[in-house]
Motif scaffolding. Structure first.
Motif, PDB file in Angstrom:
ATOM      1  N   TRP A 105     -56.038  34.195 -21.088  1.00 28.74           N
ATOM      2  CA  TRP A 105     -54.780  34.881 -20.784  1.00 28.74           C
ATOM      3  C   TRP A 105     -53.707  33.896 -20.361  1.00 28.74           C
ATOM      4  O   TRP A 105     -52.518  34.088 -20.662  1.00 28.74           O
ATOM      5  N   THR A 106     -54.120  32.830 -19.683  1.00 29.92           N
ATOM      6  CA  THR A 106     -53.154  31.809 -19.292  1.00 29.92           C
ATOM      7  C   THR A 106     -52.561  31.140 -20.515  1.00 29.92           C
ATOM      8  O   THR A 106     -51.370  30.849 -20.569  1.00 29.92           O
ATOM      9  N   GLN A 107     -53.420  30.904 -21.522  1.00 32.05           N
ATOM     10  CA  GLN A 107     -52.957  30.261 -22.757  1.00 32.05           C
ATOM     11  C   GLN A 107     -51.915  31.138 -23.455  1.00 32.05           C
ATOM     12  O   GLN A 107     -50.912  30.646 -23.979  1.00 32.05           O
ATOM     13  N   LYS A 108     -52.142  32.458 -23.416  1.00 28.82           N
ATOM     14  CA  LYS A 108     -51.169  33.366 -24.036  1.00 28.82           C
ATOM     15  C   LYS A 108     -49.827  33.296 -23.304  1.00 28.82           C
ATOM     16  O   LYS A 108     -48.763  33.312 -23.910  1.00 28.82           O
ATOM     17  N   ALA A 109     -49.911  33.222 -21.972  1.00 29.89           N
ATOM     18  CA  ALA A 109     -48.682  33.130 -21.178  1.00 29.89           C
ATOM     19  C   ALA A 109     -47.978  31.803 -21.423  1.00 29.89           C
ATOM     20  O   ALA A 109     -46.745  31.736 -21.449  1.00 29.89           O
ATOM     21  N   LEU A 110     -48.772  30.754 -21.650  1.00 34.81           N
ATOM     22  CA  LEU A 110     -48.192  29.430 -21.910  1.00 34.81           C
ATOM     23  C   LEU A 110     -47.351  29.448 -23.172  1.00 34.81           C
ATOM     24  O   LEU A 110     -46.315  28.784 -23.264  1.00 34.81           O
ATOM     25  N   GLU A 111     -47.813  30.219 -24.158  1.00 35.07           N
ATOM     26  CA  GLU A 111     -47.095  30.290 -25.426  1.00 35.07           C
ATOM     27  C   GLU A 111     -45.699  30.890 -25.227  1.00 35.07           C
ATOM     28  O   GLU A 111     -44.803  30.679 -26.028  1.00 35.07           O
ATOM     29  N   GLN A 112     -45.548  31.633 -24.133  1.00 34.78           N
ATOM     30  CA  GLN A 112     -44.247  32.212 -23.816  1.00 34.78           C
ATOM     31  C   GLN A 112     -43.468  31.347 -22.822  1.00 34.78           C
ATOM     32  O   GLN A 112     -42.374  31.704 -22.398  1.00 34.78           O
ATOM     33  N   GLY A 113     -44.064  30.210 -22.460  1.00 34.49           N
ATOM     34  CA  GLY A 113     -43.384  29.271 -21.573  1.00 34.49           C
ATOM     35  C   GLY A 113     -43.291  29.718 -20.135  1.00 34.49           C
ATOM     36  O   GLY A 113     -42.361  29.342 -19.424  1.00 34.49           O
ATOM     37  N   THR A 124     -52.887  15.426 -17.893  1.00 36.17           N
ATOM     38  CA  THR A 124     -52.551  16.738 -18.437  1.00 36.17           C
ATOM     39  C   THR A 124     -52.120  17.681 -17.325  1.00 36.17           C
ATOM     40  O   THR A 124     -51.185  18.484 -17.493  1.00 36.17           O
ATOM     41  N   ALA A 125     -52.787  17.586 -16.180  1.00 39.47           N
ATOM     42  CA  ALA A 125     -52.407  18.406 -15.026  1.00 39.47           C
ATOM     43  C   ALA A 125     -50.966  18.122 -14.634  1.00 39.47           C
ATOM     44  O   ALA A 125     -50.165  19.051 -14.410  1.00 39.47           O
ATOM     45  N   PHE A 126     -50.634  16.835 -14.566  1.00 41.62           N
ATOM     46  CA  PHE A 126     -49.258  16.457 -14.209  1.00 41.62           C
ATOM     47  C   PHE A 126     -48.261  17.016 -15.216  1.00 41.62           C
ATOM     48  O   PHE A 126     -47.201  17.541 -14.821  1.00 41.62           O
ATOM     49  N   ASP A 127     -48.579  16.914 -16.507  1.00 43.37           N
ATOM     50  CA  ASP A 127     -47.664  17.409 -17.542  1.00 43.37           C
ATOM     51  C   ASP A 127     -47.383  18.903 -17.367  1.00 43.37           C
ATOM     52  O   ASP A 127     -46.240  19.356 -17.510  1.00 43.37           O
ATOM     53  N   TYR A 128     -48.427  19.668 -17.065  1.00 45.71           N
ATOM     54  CA  TYR A 128     -48.241  21.111 -16.854  1.00 45.71           C
ATOM     55  C   TYR A 128     -47.425  21.381 -15.584  1.00 45.71           C
ATOM     56  O   TYR A 128     -46.543  22.244 -15.561  1.00 45.71           O
ATOM     57  N   TYR A 129     -47.742  20.650 -14.516  1.00 46.24           N
ATOM     58  CA  TYR A 129     -46.987  20.825 -13.273  1.00 46.24           C
ATOM     59  C   TYR A 129     -45.504  20.524 -13.489  1.00 46.24           C
ATOM     60  O   TYR A 129     -44.628  21.236 -12.985  1.00 46.24           O
ATOM     61  N   TYR A 180     -48.251  26.268 -14.154  1.00 48.20           N
ATOM     62  CA  TYR A 180     -48.717  25.809 -12.840  1.00 48.20           C
ATOM     63  C   TYR A 180     -50.224  25.992 -12.710  1.00 48.20           C
ATOM     64  O   TYR A 180     -50.939  25.080 -12.277  1.00 48.20           O
ATOM     65  N   HIS A 181     -50.728  27.159 -13.109  1.00 46.85           N
ATOM     66  CA  HIS A 181     -52.158  27.423 -12.992  1.00 46.85           C
ATOM     67  C   HIS A 181     -52.981  26.563 -13.951  1.00 46.85           C
ATOM     68  O   HIS A 181     -54.107  26.166 -13.619  1.00 46.85           O
ATOM     69  N   MET A 182     -52.431  26.260 -15.113  1.00 46.53           N
ATOM     70  CA  MET A 182     -53.132  25.342 -16.019  1.00 46.53           C
ATOM     71  C   MET A 182     -53.196  23.957 -15.398  1.00 46.53           C
ATOM     72  O   MET A 182     -54.193  23.234 -15.549  1.00 46.53           O
ATOM     73  N   GLY A 183     -52.130  23.579 -14.695  1.00 48.95           N
ATOM     74  CA  GLY A 183     -52.147  22.302 -13.987  1.00 48.95           C
ATOM     75  C   GLY A 183     -53.285  22.253 -12.980  1.00 48.95           C
ATOM     76  O   GLY A 183     -53.994  21.249 -12.875  1.00 48.95           O
ATOM     77  N   ILE A 184     -53.468  23.347 -12.244  1.00 48.05           N
ATOM     78  CA  ILE A 184     -54.564  23.410 -11.275  1.00 48.05           C
ATOM     79  C   ILE A 184     -55.909  23.282 -11.975  1.00 48.05           C
ATOM     80  O   ILE A 184     -56.797  22.542 -11.514  1.00 48.05           O
TER      81      ILE A 184
END
Length: 265
Positions: free
Chosen positions: A9-17, A41-46, A23-27
């Protein structure tokens, strides 16, 4: 399974930016939850989340820049992002910025500013803010010393499992500052903080075992804790290691690896 579903579900939300999803993917990448641990990769998401205004992500970007975790160390950028997070009201960002001003790390030392930031973080229930505000009251730095208020704050911080709060509160119990002296309780708190890899707690446990305060004197355990504290970056630990080694019989030094295992995480 729950982590995998969450990532889906996080990946789906990521597609919408969505910044919260970023933030949660960074975690997840920082902790290695459901994915291979990857600080870059964590830093890039943060950073993506922070650039969209997520204040918690701003705080983490600040931490990563200041420590050089997943990105080239840049203290100036670390402070800038931490200031942004603090100004947006993020409690951890306020607490982190407070420690910079308290220690003069990358900024001019300003205990008054540190106090204000710790108060703001503490009012939001932030455990680091509570612990460091308590430190000011314990030492009388920028405030009138107030051991009772310090202990009240430390109990709140320690109850959240905060290693700094646990370690400071342990020292209060060791010395009878603001509380009735209780060396056994102090050891329990130091051990709880040490399990999280907190350098001061590891060092203080080494000192307790070295001198027999609250525990039976045990130089083997003292050495283990001092060595763990040194790995965790405690500035006085190396000298303590050498002092304990010099005091140990050679036969005892050889058997050191048979004793308690202390891990720094």
């Amino acid at each position: 399974k729950d982590i995998k579903n969450g990532l889906k579900w996080t990946q789906k939300a990521l597609e919408q930016g969505e910044s919260l999803a970023q933030y949660h993917m960074g975690i997840c990448y920082q902790q290695g939850w459901g994915v291979k641990q990857d600080y870059k990769t964590a830093f890039d998401y943060y950073l993506k989340a922070a650039e969209q205004g997520a204040s918690q992500a701003m705080t983490n970007v600040g931490v990563f820049y200041a420590s050089g975790m997943g990105v080239q160390q840049d203290l100036k950028k670390g402070i800038e992002w931490t200031e942004k997070a603090a100004s947006e009201g993020d409690a951890q960002g306020q607490a982190n910025l407070g420690t910079y001003y308290l220690n003069g790390y990358g900024v001019s030392q300003d205990v008054s500013k540190a106090k204000t930031l710790f108060e703001k973080a503490s009012e939001q229930g932030n455990a680091d803010g509570q612990a460091y505000l308590a430190y000011l009251y314990l030492t009388g730095s920028g405030v009138n010393a107030n051991p009772d208020k310090a202990v009240e704050l430390l109990q709140k911080s320690a109850s959240q499992g905060n290693a700094v709060g646990q370690s400071f509160l342990a020292s209060c119990y060791i010395n009878g500052t603001g509380v009735k002296k209780d060396e056994k309780k102090a050891i329990e708190l130091y051990e709880a903080a040490a399990e999280k890899g907190y350098a001061d707690a590891l060092y203080n446990l080494g000192a307790c075992y070295s001198s027999g305060v609250g525990v039976k004197q045990n130089l083997k355990k003292a050495l283990k804790y001092f060595e763990a504290a040194e790995k965790a970056g405690h500035p006085q630990a190396h000298q303590a290691v050498e002092t304990v080694k010099a005091a140990m019989p050679s036969s005892l030094l050889k058997s050191i690896m048979e004793d308690v295992d202390v891990q720094v995480r």
